[in-house]
Design an enzyme around this catalytic site. Structure first.
Site, PDB file in Angstrom:
ATOM      1  CG  ASP A 285     -23.564  17.522  63.272  1.00 17.34           C
ATOM      2  OD1 ASP A 285     -24.228  16.492  63.420  1.00 17.34           O
ATOM      3  OD2 ASP A 285     -23.689  18.279  62.275  1.00 17.34           O
TER       4      ASP A 285
HETATM    5  C1  GLC Z   1     -26.306  18.306  60.096  1.00 18.68           C
HETATM    6  C2  GLC Z   1     -26.136  16.836  60.414  1.00 18.68           C
HETATM    7  C3  GLC Z   1     -24.845  16.265  59.921  1.00 18.68           C
HETATM    8  C4  GLC Z   1     -24.459  16.939  58.619  1.00 18.68           C
HETATM    9  C5  GLC Z   1     -24.138  18.379  58.938  1.00 18.68           C
HETATM   10  C6  GLC Z   1     -23.795  19.177  57.687  1.00 18.68           C
HETATM   11  O1  GLC Z   1     -26.836  18.957  61.195  1.00 18.68           O
HETATM   12  O2  GLC Z   1     -26.274  16.457  61.767  1.00 18.68           O
HETATM   13  O3  GLC Z   1     -25.023  14.848  59.782  1.00 18.68           O
HETATM   14  O4  GLC Z   1     -23.334  16.303  58.047  1.00 18.68           O
HETATM   15  O5  GLC Z   1     -25.173  19.030  59.643  1.00 18.68           O
HETATM   16  O6  GLC Z   1     -24.891  19.235  56.840  1.00 18.68           O
END
Ligand code: GLC
Length: 744
Positions: A285
């Site tokens: 993430d």
């Molecule tokens: C964010 C979220 C995740 C998302 C990623 C890209 O922090 O936690 O769910 O897909 O970053 O945007």
């Protein structure tokens, strides 16, 4: 046994096919290996590096990089938040200038629709309609792929029992059985007939794992639970996503029992890539690899890179730990190159499967984008999904559905005319949301010039001014019926949107009290990304619809329900607490040795609160209809089964009301005595059926051993002989038929 001689040519034909298939399979594996052999260590690390565009940040901005230069140098494998046929094509042109011309993959958070926005995922689950949920993901995939994007960071499959957590809006609620079926439906919707098709995109099961159990519902917070609970409650939807063929997984920000998920080899290598034999790749993430430093799990980003790659995190989203340190770690002998190669191969395999090595620009087609994105047919499906997502919480004195002969309607409230809010959190950003149908517009579209509409805002969502009350009261006094739209703003749920107080914000409930005092019939629409607390409203308002955030067609869908052109059938996918003090509260709890008394006999020395009833405000699986249903004639084809056997359950469902309607009938089981205490009930099956007035249908469920099984302390999935309670309900708290049976 009689030998069957196949014609010689047939056997040759079969063997050629199998050889060809093997050759076909080997072709991708071979092609991956052939590219890998050409790659330098820096180019391998480049494939594990993912940046976001600067225009659409969905996390804390990272250090500045010259992204174009790094792409041309083969230092970037993927971009997120880059979309559109033209923009993705231009970015891909840069990648084709790198030495090996390895194409980029583009990812985007397409959580509930791309251009045509669907209801937030939690709302969709309230439909309990797996087919329409899959169809919505299918349409999202078609529009996303037509915009040059290969990959969505969805479905989010985190089980959540705490509505203070803002991200409940993007999941499937509290139940592992329902959540697993929804996870499968969404993966199938996104990936369609398989990667390589121009309307198929990679799904990404997230956030692995147990992110929804963040202590206190505080986003990014620690998670601490037994392995058994992890396996029994939080892993099932991920396993379902993996079994459905999800191309990728995303790990989670939280530490799990002291180990951050990003550096958690038990999760990513032992379970996901080991037990489940997951062939895809894991993306971290946003920044989560580098965040292991503030976690206190590693001392710096170099250690973070080492920990993450060893734990099975294949791609580094935005932390820049891999691009800065991984090559050096390999050179120092701290990270075997084989681990890097495994991660690179997983990523390259998906690029081959997407057909990007054959044609890097195949998804970036401006004409297809024009033809496929935001088209009316997609809006029709979104409207259908929205109608099915609405939950009727209360309907007394026949207030709903509204008569189409109503002369004057007051439409009041801070959300009645909002277009942006109807999209909810995690909608894809567009410069102009004027194509979103607000509730005001939906009601206008419905009544046309047959009724006079009066509007008053009444108050804001969260400030305390009552200055608008007088105007709202006047509008109500001049109307035959009042529709009031209250709730949260869309930016009050979602990521980093945990709330300690989930009451209706501001003075909205006071506005409702003022409108009730006019004596006019009032219909309340509650818009939110989570369960809210609204006890006065629930006690005193005659008609309440939970309308979540319903997307592009919100207003039209709500108007269909308000005026009876669609009979609501939604059922809550999460328990609604009476107040924050009841949280966590969920339907599949353990009984304890001193079970809390029922609401009307608060005995002492029981597991409950001395100042609050035991029951939730609204139960998991609850939702009303404009008609009524009766359940009768429960039969089991036998009252005992052995492990290899099954029991067929049947009962009759009758529409005892005056209008056609759908009912979601739910099957719950309870294992009365086991070597581990078992929940008082668990959802084990359901079906949704449409009945005309007076119509009766027979419903059948088949119970096999798997529905009786649980994880024992050795984490073995097994069922124990003994008695089981069987419950058929209209909700988890409205059990209409009961029986028992035995597992021998
Ligand atoms: C964010 C979220 C995740 C998302 C990623 C890209 O922090 O936690 O769910 O897909 O970053 O945007």
């Amino acid at each position: 046994m009689k030998k069957i001689f196949l014609p010689f040519c047939f056997t040759i034909f079969v063997s050629v096919i199998s050889l060809n298939a093997t050759a076909q399979k080997k072709t991708i594996d071979q092609r991956v290996d052939s590219v890998l052999k050409l790659m330098t260590l820096d180019e391998k690390v480049g494939q594990l590096n993912q940046y976001s565009s600067k225009e659409e940040l969905t996390g804390p901005a990272g250090e500045n990089s010259n992204i174009a230069q790094e792409i041309k140098a083969g230092k970037v494998g993927s971009m997120l938040n880059v979309r559109g046929a033209d923009r993705t094509r231009r970015m891909q042109v840069l990648a084709m200038q790198a030495r090996l011309k390895i194409p980029l993959i583009f990812g985007q958070d397409v959580i509930h629709g791309y251009k045509v926005t669907f209801p937030i995922p939690l709302a969709e689950v309230a439909s309990w309609d797996l087919g329409t949920i899959e169809q919505g993901s299918r349409i999202a995939a078609i529009e996303t792929a037509a915009s040059g994007v290969h990959w969505t960071f969805a479905p989010m499959v985190d089980i959540a029992r705490d509505p203070r957590w803002g991200r409940v809006m993007e999941g499937a609620g509290e139940d592992p059985y329902l959540g697993s079926l929804v996870a499968k439906a969404r993966v199938k919707g996104f990936q369609g007939k398989g990667l390589g098709n121009l309307d198929a995109i990679m799904a990404c099961a997230k956030h692995f794992a147990a992110y929804g159990a963040a202590i206190g519902g505080r986003d990014y917070n620690s998670v601490d639970m037994s392995e058994r609970t992890l396996w029994e409650v939080y892993l099932p939807p991920f396993r379902a996503a993996a079994e459905a063929g999800a191309a990728t997984f995303m790990n989670s920000f939280n530490d799990l029992n002291g180990i951050p998920a990003t550096g958690n080899a038990y999760l990513q290598r032992n379970i996901l890539k080991g037990k489940w034999k997951f062939p895809g790749f894991v993306v971290s993430d946003w920044g989560s690899i580098g965040e292991m430093v503030p976690h206190g799990f590693v001392k710096d980003k170099k250690d973070a890179a080492e920990s993450a790659i060893k734990a099975g995190s294949d791609m580094d989203m935005e932390s820049r730990s891999y691009t800065a340190h991984l090559a050096q770690l390999v050179k120092e002998g701290k990270v075997p190159v084989a681990l890097v190669d495994d991660a690179v191969k997983r990523i390259l395999r998906k690029k081959f499967e997407l057909g990007l090595f054959d044609d890097p620009y195949r998804f970036s087609n401006a004409q297809r984008e024009t033809d496929q994105v935001g088209i009316p047919q997609h809006r029709e499906v979104a409207k259908d999904m929205a109608r099915k997502s609405i939950v009727l919480l209360k309907n007394e004195k026949g207030v709903l559905p509204l008569s189409k002969n109503t002369k004057t309607i007051a439409v009041i409230g801070p959300l009645a005319k909002s277009e942006d809010d109807m999209l909810g959190f995690w909608s894809v950003g567009w410069p102009d949301n004027s194509d979103v149908v607000s509730q005001w517009e939906g009601i206008q579209n419905k009544v046309g010039n047959t009724a006079k509409l009066l509007y008053a805002k009444g108050c804001d969502v969260s400030d305390t001014s009552r200055a608008g009350f007088a105007e709202a009261i006047t509008a109500a006094q001049n109307a035959d019926v009042v529709i009031v739209s209250v709730g949260e703003r869309r930016d009050m749920s979602g990521e980093a949107k945990s709330r300690s107080d989930i009451h209706l914000p501001g003075v909205q409930e006071e506005l409702l009290q003022a409108l009730q005092a006019t004596g006019k019939p009032v219909v309340v629409l509650i818009n939110a990304g989570r369960p809210l607390v609204f006890n006065w409203t629930a006690d005193n308002m005659p008609a309440i619809l939970y309308t979540w955030w319903l997307g592009s067609e919100a207003g039209n869908a709500i108007a269909d329900v308000l005026f009876g052109d669609y009979n609501p059938a939604g059922k809550l996918p999460m328990t609604f607490p009476r107040t924050e003090g009841q949280i966590p509260i969920y339907y599949n709890y353990y009984n304890t040795g001193r079970p809390a008394p029922d609401d009307d006999n608060p005995a002492r020395y029981r597991s409950g609160y001395i100042d609050l009833q035991k029951s939730p405000r609204f139960a998991f699986g609850y939702g009303l209809s404009y008609t009524t249903f009766t359940y009768s004639d429960l039969q089991l084809n036998k009252t005992a089964m052995n492990a290899s056997d099954s029991i067929v359950v049947s009962f009759k469902l009758t529409n005892s009301g005056k209008v056609a309607g759908e009912e979601v009938v739910q099957l719950y089981l309870r294992d009365e005595v086991a070597t581990l205490v078992r929940p008082v009930k668990e959802l084990k099956d359901f079906t949704k059926l449409l009945l005309q007035p007076g119509e009766t249908k027979t419903v059948r469920f088949v119970i096999k051993k798997d529905k009786l099984s649980f994880y024992n302390n050795q984490l073995q999935w097994m069922a124990e002989p003994g008695a089981f309670d069987l419950m058929i309900g209209s909700s988890s708290s409205d059990i209409r038929l009961k029986s028992k049976f035995e597992l021998k």
